[in-house]
Design a protein around this motif. Structure first.
Motif, short mmCIF file in Angstrom:
data_model
loop_
_atom_site.label_atom_id
_atom_site.label_comp_id
_atom_site.label_asym_id
_atom_site.label_seq_id
_atom_site.Cartn_x
_atom_site.Cartn_y
_atom_site.Cartn_z
N UNK A 15 44.45 30.73 44.19
CA UNK A 15 43.99 30.22 45.35
C UNK A 15 44.79 30.06 46.72
N UNK A 16 46.10 29.85 46.20
CA UNK A 16 47.16 29.39 47.33
C UNK A 16 47.25 30.76 48.15
N UNK A 17 47.19 31.76 47.49
CA UNK A 17 47.24 33.27 48.17
C UNK A 17 46.11 33.64 49.19
N UNK A 18 44.82 33.07 48.72
CA UNK A 18 43.64 33.17 49.14
C UNK A 18 43.64 32.64 50.65
N UNK A 19 44.23 31.27 50.70
CA UNK A 19 44.25 30.43 51.81
C UNK A 19 44.34 30.94 53.21
N UNK A 20 45.42 31.72 53.21
CA UNK A 20 45.93 32.50 54.49
C UNK A 20 45.83 33.97 54.43
N UNK A 21 45.15 34.45 53.64
CA UNK A 21 44.93 35.83 53.47
C UNK A 21 44.13 36.67 54.39
N UNK A 452 44.72 39.19 47.42
CA UNK A 452 43.64 37.80 47.32
C UNK A 452 42.35 38.01 47.13
N UNK A 453 41.84 39.29 47.11
CA UNK A 453 40.59 39.68 47.11
C UNK A 453 39.95 40.19 45.78
N UNK A 454 40.88 40.97 45.00
CA UNK A 454 40.27 41.74 44.09
C UNK A 454 40.56 41.24 42.65
N UNK A 455 39.80 40.86 41.98
CA UNK A 455 39.98 40.45 40.35
C UNK A 455 40.37 41.64 39.70
N UNK A 456 41.56 41.55 39.06
CA UNK A 456 42.46 42.75 38.59
C UNK A 456 41.98 43.02 36.89
N UNK A 457 42.13 44.41 36.64
CA UNK A 457 42.06 44.74 35.38
C UNK A 457 43.31 45.53 35.00
#
Ligand code: 6R9
Length: 672
Positions: A15-21, A452-457
């Motif tokens: 979440x914290x990365x998404x805040x100002x990404x 901050x956007x892509x769910x990783x595999x």
């Protein structure tokens, strides 16, 4: 593509990365991606608006033909525009953005005692001085300059100085042999070589000037050598009139040709008007292995490469003003060109520039450097991760890695164990791992997560970057939808794609565009899973990837075949715990030559001397005969299976003599 709801375990962005990404969630990624494909003109125009154009473009953002059946392949970006790369990555920050005092590089030497901080203003002044020196040496717009330097600030100064005056740099990784350097100088017909007296890699001293001298001598054997001036950085020691004298290094000196860097720079002015270049003027040549053995001079041009490296850096590392970014690659490879020099500098970033090796003077060196500079974005290769994994967690526990926010990898597929270790132990479960797939040819990332956007595999390079349209083809060139595996190709260009093979457009077309007309063919195999994630499965041509360095089977075979005892050689890759892949060489000896340990050592040395230490074979196997088709083509597929101890050889009917396979397989364990 939809927001993935996968059964596989997904690693979601914190979440914290998404805040100002810049791209804060997957839906934003999808939306921007859609726009970038639907209206590339508007998309790239907006990117270009950030930069300085002496003259605006008269043509569209992208113009191209990808279909060889319809005429010559070409890619053009912003035709008619005039600009300068160096102005955009330096002057623009100093003069227009007030960033002169910002640190561009924290240089960290091989020894922890050596370090240096370079601001944007200092970088600009030194680049200008170097540009003036090159001019004084007679270098003009369009001339080629070969650079054979270790990871020292002068390497960056020189490449940007070339960009400033419109000269085309051709950097040769300073681990390459004199033979390889000579071949690259000859192909580029460079007029100047920039090198250093020597460099320590760990405890090992490498005499770069001596290797350079040998290379120039070899260049001059057949025709007059194109290089008339050699600029030498005195990196190791105080010098004497006859050359450098450090404990172990005495460098011979050709007073007509050789020039000390310091002396040349001393009275060189700090101002140098940039040469205003056309958008499509060449920026650099970088040689990469080709499947015929002769390296290809991949040519990149000015405007498109600027837009693409800048944008990928900004989004893939989610760049922010206060970041401290570190890419551990060598500038001698494309990763260093795009993500140590051009991409980060175009963004006004602060980076670490590291001369040394991961395990000197101790195995915690990487972690020590992360703590020292408070690095928050870290980009390295799977081979380095696998090497450091061997030492366990202890070396990391001594250092504070809490600043880290984003981790990246590049160079080869990352195996799940290495991914897990990187994520859990280095990133402490807090940092997304961006697995960036790209090539020297692509100029920048083409398949990559956005942190901050892509769910990783783990192990997947996930999705295409903006403007990039991948697809998967089968052997017949048919496009495969949904879950599929086949050839990874791209349907259209992006600004940073290579423009040609230097002086050999025919080779450019035949290597990348002839197999499947209408597509750029990467040479990599790829699988798309049910969620649309892309997984690179490795090279499908005769290329090898050792520790993230590409080389062709042909060039190693050529080196082996030069040994007087060898009549024929065939080289394949086999899995290696640290290097990813290592070389297994089959050699057929000339009559009455004996296969023994001494010969094995000689052959290993031969490859090492001819190509460089990275190509040193791990295994040499005596091959009384090689498996060949009736038309005489070596079947590397079978050799690869033998090297990997696989027994299911499938159809051997096309072989001239199938018995050969049995013999080689039974003698596999004797490989040394
Ligand atoms: C940037 C660079 C290109 C080849 C490429 C592929 C392999 C690079 C990868 C990867 C799987 C990744 N490769 N990144 N494979 N996942 N994230 O390495 O350029 O030296 O030209 O090599 O490297 O096989 O085709 P280059």
């Amino acid at each position: 593509m939809v927001v993935p709801e996968s059964q596989d375990k997904l690693f979601h962005p914190p979440d914290d990365l998404q805040k100002d990404a810049h791209v804060p969630d997957f839906n934003s990624y999808l939306e921007i991606y859609r726009k970038s494909l639907e209206d590339p003109e508007a998309f790239w125009k907006e990117v270009a608006d950030e930069f300085f154009w002496k003259k605006p473009a008269t043509g569209p953002m992208l113009q191209y033909n990808f279909d060889v059946t319809k005429g010559s392949v070409y890619i053009k970006c912003m035709e008619g525009a005039k600009t300068n790369m160096c102005y955009n990555v330096l002057d623009r920050h100093v003069k227009e953005r007030n960033l002169g005092e910002k640190v561009a590089f924290h240089w960290e030497g091989n020894s922890p005692e050596h370090h240096l901080t370079i601001t944007y203003q200092q970088l600009l002044s030194r680049v200008c001085r170097c540009a003036n020196v090159l001019k004084k040496m007679g270098v003009k717009k369009g001339d080629r300059v070969s650079i054979y330097l270790p990871m020292i600030p002068e390497l960056i100064y020189t490449m940007l100085a070339c960009a400033r005056i419109g000269a085309v740099h051709s950097i040769v990784f300073a681990g390459f042999s004199s033979e390889s350097l000579c071949e690259r100088i000859m192909d580029a017909q460079s007029s100047v070589l920039v090198t250093a007296d020597g460099v320590y890699r760990g405890e090992k001293l490498i005499n770069l000037k001596q290797i350079s001298d040998e290379a120039l001598e070899k260049c001059g054997e057949k025709a007059p050598c194109s290089v008339t001036k050699c600029l030498v950085v005195n990196h190791q020691a105080p010098r004497t009139n006859s050359g450098t004298l450090c404990n172990k290094l005495l460098t011979p000196w050709d007073t007509k040709r050789d020039l000390w860097w310091d002396e040349a720079m001393a009275d060189s002015p700090e101002e140098c008007e940039p040469e205003w270049l056309d958008a499509e003027d060449p920026l650099f040549i970088l040689y990469t292995s080709g499947s015929t053995g002769k390296p290809k001079g991949v040519l990149h041009t000015t405007a498109g490469y600027l837009l693409y490296t800048s944008l990928t850096f900004k989004y893939v590392f989610d760049h922010h003003h206060d970041d401290v970014y570190w890419c551990t690659a060598d500038v001698g490879w494309i990763t260093g060109h795009s993500y140590i020099t051009y991409g980060p500098l175009a963004n006004g970033a602060t980076s670490v520039l590291f001369e040394g090796v991961p395990v000197y003077p101790h195995v915690g060196r990487f972690w020590e450097i992360i703590e020292k500079y408070r690095v928050n974005k870290f980009y390295t290769a799977p081979t380095a991760i696998r090497m450091l994994m061997k030492y366990g967690q202890e070396p990391l526990q001594k250092y504070d890695l809490s600043t880290l926010r984003i981790l990246g990898t590049v160079g080869e597929p990352i195996n799940p164990e290495a991914w897990q270790w990187y994520y859990e132990v280095v990133g402490q479960g807090r940092c997304p791992v961006v697995d960036t797939f790209w090539q020297t040819e692509t100029g920048g990332h083409v398949l990559t997560p956005l942190p901050a956007a892509t769910p990783l595999k783990p192990g997947s390079a996930t999705f295409p970057f903006f403007g990039v349209e991948p697809t998967i083809l089968n052997e017949h060139g048919e496009e495969l939808e949904g879950e599929a595996e086949g050839y990874l190709v791209f349907r259209r260009p992006w600004p940073g794609i290579m423009r040609t093979v230097y002086k050999n457009h025919e080779r450019f077309e035949s290597t990348y565009f002839r197999k499947f007309p209408g597509f750029y063919v990467t040479g990599d195999g790829c699988r798309r899973d049910k969620d649309g994630y892309y997984w690179i499965t490795g090279r499908i041509d005769d290329m090898l990837n050792v520790s993230g360095h590409l080389m062709s089977t042909a060039e190693v075979e050529a080196a082996l075949a030069q040994h007087p005892a060898v009549s024929e050689a065939a080289v394949v890759g086999r899995p290696h715990k640290v290097k990813g892949e290592c070389l297994h060489c089959f050699v057929t000896l000339k009559d009455c030559k004996e296969f023994n340990q001494k010969l094995v050592e000689e052959l290993k040395k031969q490859v090492r001397d001819r190509i460089g230490p990275i190509a040193t074979p791990d295994f040499i196997q005596n091959a009384p005969a090689l498996p060949k088709t009736r038309s005489g083509k070596i079947m590397r597929r079978i050799l690869r299976q033998i090297a990997r101890n696989e027994t299911d050889f499938g159809d051997l009917s096309t072989l001239a003599d199938p018995k050969v396979v049995e013999v080689l397989f039974s003698q596999r364990s004797e490989a040394a």
